[in-house]
Motif scaffolding. Structure first.
Motif, PDB file in Angstrom:
ATOM      1  N   LEU A   1      29.800  49.202  39.143  1.00  0.00           N
ATOM      2  CA  LEU A   1      28.779  49.131  38.101  1.00  0.00           C
ATOM      3  C   LEU A   1      27.387  49.420  38.649  1.00  0.00           C
ATOM      4  O   LEU A   1      27.062  49.036  39.779  1.00  0.00           O
ATOM      5  CB  LEU A   1      28.789  47.741  37.463  1.00  0.00           C
ATOM      6  CG  LEU A   1      30.049  47.347  36.696  1.00  0.00           C
ATOM      7  CD1 LEU A   1      29.950  45.893  36.238  1.00  0.00           C
ATOM      8  CD2 LEU A   1      30.277  48.262  35.501  1.00  0.00           C
ATOM      9  N   PRO A   2      26.529  50.071  37.844  1.00  0.00           N
ATOM     10  CA  PRO A   2      25.125  50.251  38.249  1.00  0.00           C
ATOM     11  C   PRO A   2      24.447  48.891  38.423  1.00  0.00           C
ATOM     12  O   PRO A   2      24.725  47.959  37.659  1.00  0.00           O
ATOM     13  CB  PRO A   2      24.510  51.014  37.068  1.00  0.00           C
ATOM     14  CG  PRO A   2      25.664  51.616  36.326  1.00  0.00           C
ATOM     15  CD  PRO A   2      26.823  50.685  36.536  1.00  0.00           C
ATOM     16  N   PRO A   3      23.557  48.744  39.395  1.00  0.00           N
ATOM     17  CA  PRO A   3      22.961  47.429  39.695  1.00  0.00           C
ATOM     18  C   PRO A   3      22.249  46.781  38.510  1.00  0.00           C
ATOM     19  O   PRO A   3      22.247  45.554  38.391  1.00  0.00           O
ATOM     20  CB  PRO A   3      21.976  47.742  40.830  1.00  0.00           C
ATOM     21  CG  PRO A   3      22.494  48.980  41.464  1.00  0.00           C
ATOM     22  CD  PRO A   3      23.133  49.769  40.366  1.00  0.00           C
ATOM     23  N   GLN A   4      21.629  47.574  37.624  1.00  0.00           N
ATOM     24  CA  GLN A   4      20.874  47.013  36.508  1.00  0.00           C
ATOM     25  C   GLN A   4      21.728  46.735  35.283  1.00  0.00           C
ATOM     26  O   GLN A   4      21.235  46.183  34.295  1.00  0.00           O
ATOM     27  CB  GLN A   4      19.732  47.967  36.130  1.00  0.00           C
ATOM     28  CG  GLN A   4      18.714  48.185  37.241  1.00  0.00           C
ATOM     29  CD  GLN A   4      18.150  46.874  37.764  1.00  0.00           C
ATOM     30  OE1 GLN A   4      17.757  45.999  36.988  1.00  0.00           O
ATOM     31  NE2 GLN A   4      18.108  46.730  39.084  1.00  0.00           N
ATOM     32  N   ASP A   5      22.978  47.111  35.300  1.00  0.00           N
ATOM     33  CA  ASP A   5      23.889  46.810  34.195  1.00  0.00           C
ATOM     34  C   ASP A   5      23.982  45.292  34.029  1.00  0.00           C
ATOM     35  O   ASP A   5      24.114  44.549  35.005  1.00  0.00           O
ATOM     36  CB  ASP A   5      25.259  47.406  34.520  1.00  0.00           C
ATOM     37  CG  ASP A   5      26.271  47.220  33.403  1.00  0.00           C
ATOM     38  OD1 ASP A   5      26.664  46.064  33.146  1.00  0.00           O
ATOM     39  OD2 ASP A   5      26.682  48.216  32.792  1.00  0.00           O
ATOM     40  N   GLY A   6      23.921  44.818  32.770  1.00  0.00           N
ATOM     41  CA  GLY A   6      23.939  43.381  32.526  1.00  0.00           C
ATOM     42  C   GLY A   6      25.191  42.698  33.041  1.00  0.00           C
ATOM     43  O   GLY A   6      25.137  41.566  33.536  1.00  0.00           O
ATOM     44  N   VAL A   7      26.330  43.360  32.927  1.00  0.00           N
ATOM     45  CA  VAL A   7      27.575  42.791  33.455  1.00  0.00           C
ATOM     46  C   VAL A   7      27.503  42.723  34.978  1.00  0.00           C
ATOM     47  O   VAL A   7      27.966  41.760  35.588  1.00  0.00           O
ATOM     48  CB  VAL A   7      28.793  43.602  32.989  1.00  0.00           C
ATOM     49  CG1 VAL A   7      30.069  43.090  33.657  1.00  0.00           C
ATOM     50  CG2 VAL A   7      28.939  43.530  31.474  1.00  0.00           C
ATOM     51  N   ALA A   8      26.905  43.750  35.594  1.00  0.00           N
ATOM     52  CA  ALA A   8      26.768  43.747  37.057  1.00  0.00           C
ATOM     53  C   ALA A   8      25.895  42.579  37.517  1.00  0.00           C
ATOM     54  O   ALA A   8      26.173  41.957  38.547  1.00  0.00           O
ATOM     55  CB  ALA A   8      26.174  45.067  37.529  1.00  0.00           C
ATOM     56  N   VAL A   9      24.828  42.291  36.747  1.00  0.00           N
ATOM     57  CA  VAL A   9      23.956  41.162  37.090  1.00  0.00           C
ATOM     58  C   VAL A   9      24.751  39.857  37.084  1.00  0.00           C
ATOM     59  O   VAL A   9      24.693  39.067  38.037  1.00  0.00           O
ATOM     60  CB  VAL A   9      22.768  41.072  36.103  1.00  0.00           C
ATOM     61  CG1 VAL A   9      21.966  39.786  36.354  1.00  0.00           C
ATOM     62  CG2 VAL A   9      21.862  42.281  36.243  1.00  0.00           C
ATOM     63  N   PHE A  10      25.495  39.630  36.001  1.00  0.00           N
ATOM     64  CA  PHE A  10      26.298  38.408  35.942  1.00  0.00           C
ATOM     65  C   PHE A  10      27.390  38.415  37.011  1.00  0.00           C
ATOM     66  O   PHE A  10      27.665  37.385  37.626  1.00  0.00           O
ATOM     67  CB  PHE A  10      26.942  38.241  34.564  1.00  0.00           C
ATOM     68  CG  PHE A  10      27.918  37.094  34.525  1.00  0.00           C
ATOM     69  CD1 PHE A  10      27.463  35.788  34.513  1.00  0.00           C
ATOM     70  CD2 PHE A  10      29.288  37.320  34.563  1.00  0.00           C
ATOM     71  CE1 PHE A  10      28.355  34.716  34.518  1.00  0.00           C
ATOM     72  CE2 PHE A  10      30.187  36.262  34.568  1.00  0.00           C
ATOM     73  CZ  PHE A  10      29.718  34.962  34.543  1.00  0.00           C
ATOM     74  N   ASN A  11      28.017  39.558  37.226  1.00  0.00           N
ATOM     75  CA  ASN A  11      29.113  39.636  38.193  1.00  0.00           C
ATOM     76  C   ASN A  11      28.640  39.247  39.595  1.00  0.00           C
ATOM     77  O   ASN A  11      29.356  38.557  40.322  1.00  0.00           O
ATOM     78  CB  ASN A  11      29.698  41.044  38.205  1.00  0.00           C
ATOM     79  CG  ASN A  11      30.963  41.147  39.035  1.00  0.00           C
ATOM     80  OD1 ASN A  11      32.023  40.687  38.639  1.00  0.00           O
ATOM     81  ND2 ASN A  11      30.846  41.740  40.214  1.00  0.00           N
ATOM     82  N   ARG A  12      27.436  39.687  39.970  1.00  0.00           N
ATOM     83  CA  ARG A  12      26.916  39.309  41.290  1.00  0.00           C
ATOM     84  C   ARG A  12      26.735  37.797  41.390  1.00  0.00           C
ATOM     85  O   ARG A  12      27.049  37.183  42.410  1.00  0.00           O
ATOM     86  CB  ARG A  12      25.575  40.021  41.556  1.00  0.00           C
ATOM     87  CG  ARG A  12      25.699  41.503  41.819  1.00  0.00           C
ATOM     88  CD  ARG A  12      24.422  42.088  42.398  1.00  0.00           C
ATOM     89  NE  ARG A  12      23.296  42.010  41.474  1.00  0.00           N
ATOM     90  CZ  ARG A  12      23.007  42.939  40.566  1.00  0.00           C
ATOM     91  NH1 ARG A  12      23.779  44.006  40.433  1.00  0.00           N
ATOM     92  NH2 ARG A  12      21.950  42.811  39.798  1.00  0.00           N
ATOM     93  N   VAL A  13      26.223  37.220  40.303  1.00  0.00           N
ATOM     94  CA  VAL A  13      26.048  35.766  40.257  1.00  0.00           C
ATOM     95  C   VAL A  13      27.397  35.059  40.382  1.00  0.00           C
ATOM     96  O   VAL A  13      27.569  34.138  41.184  1.00  0.00           O
ATOM     97  CB  VAL A  13      25.358  35.370  38.938  1.00  0.00           C
ATOM     98  CG1 VAL A  13      25.427  33.862  38.729  1.00  0.00           C
ATOM     99  CG2 VAL A  13      23.916  35.844  38.920  1.00  0.00           C
ATOM    100  N   TYR A  14      28.348  35.502  39.592  1.00  0.00           N
ATOM    101  CA  TYR A  14      29.640  34.823  39.551  1.00  0.00           C
ATOM    102  C   TYR A  14      30.442  35.054  40.827  1.00  0.00           C
ATOM    103  O   TYR A  14      31.199  34.178  41.259  1.00  0.00           O
ATOM    104  CB  TYR A  14      30.417  35.283  38.322  1.00  0.00           C
ATOM    105  CG  TYR A  14      31.619  34.418  38.029  1.00  0.00           C
ATOM    106  CD1 TYR A  14      31.547  33.030  38.132  1.00  0.00           C
ATOM    107  CD2 TYR A  14      32.833  34.977  37.647  1.00  0.00           C
ATOM    108  CE1 TYR A  14      32.641  32.231  37.876  1.00  0.00           C
ATOM    109  CE2 TYR A  14      33.929  34.180  37.385  1.00  0.00           C
ATOM    110  CZ  TYR A  14      33.830  32.815  37.497  1.00  0.00           C
ATOM    111  OH  TYR A  14      34.916  32.026  37.238  1.00  0.00           O
TER     112      TYR A  14
END
Length: 228
Positions: free
Chosen positions: A15-28
């Protein structure tokens, strides 16, 4: 847990770094790696039970983001994942809201079925997982909240994210899990309650993803400047 971690890492690479799912995925991904280390390190009295709950929990998220028809609780994040007016903090909290508010309750019931136990047997593990999530939420707010301190008080985003509480979501998830377990012999009622829970959590997620201006209105910027 190695399998779910591998799937999260694959998403992170894809996923692109700024994608909202990517943001949550990094957190999770960070949360799951921390939980795995704690379980392997003996922080949980019943590691097999804790790992089962953690895996069932993570699989709910992975199934949602990899599905063509995600549950209602995940749709706001999937729909607004590339919206230019939605900030990373909002994406992260919307994902946590969906995962805690809906998925955690369902994962507890699923774990009880697999292990043939009552929810009370999982309460200690539930609390330990929740403690990790609370610490992570504090880190998310510190790292992803934009703007200098003087602007945060007047920023609409501050008001928006301040209206959501992980502690309340966690307490709600435990109550929902117990109710779902009590309804297990009434499948029609259980399904109706799950659908209602799913829709309600989705509504909260949609509110969390309300597009916010990149800067506060000019009068508020002037007020903040005057306070410096």
């Amino acid at each position: 847990m190695e399998a779910v971690l591998a799937r999260m890492r694959a998403l992170d690479e894809r996923l692109p770094p700024q994608d909202g799912v990517a943001v949550f995925n990094r957190v999770y991904l960070t949360v799951t790696e921390t939980l795995y280390r704690r379980i392997e390190g003996g922080a949980f009295p019943a590691p097999a039970r804790a790992q089962t709950l953690s895996v069932r929990f993570a699989e709910r998220y992975l199934a949602a983001v990899e599905s063509d028809r995600a549950p209602a609780c995940w749709r706001p994040l999937l729909q607004y994942r590339r919206h230019p007016g939605v900030r990373p903090l909002q994406h992260a909290l919307a994902g946590i809201n969906a995962h805690i508010g809906h998925d955690l309750a369902v994962a507890v019931v699923s774990t009880c079925r697999v292990l043939e136990c009552e929810p009370a047997a999982l309460e200690a593990d539930f609390d330990r997982v929740g403690d990790t999530l609370v610490a992570l939420e504090e880190h998310i707010r510190e790292e992803l909240m934009p703007g200098p301190d003087l602007l945060e008080v007047a920023d609409p985003l501050t008001h928006l994210v301040g209206s959501w509480s992980l502690d309340r979501a966690r307490a709600g998830a435990w109550a929902a899990a117990r109710l779902l377990w009590a309804l297990r012999r009434s499948p029609g009622l259980a399904e109706e309650f799950r659908d209602s829970l799913d829709a309600g959590v989705g509504l909260v997620g949609r509110c969390l993803l309300t597009p916010a201006p990149l800067q506060p209105p000019a009068p508020l910027r002037s007020l903040a400047a005057a306070c410096r």
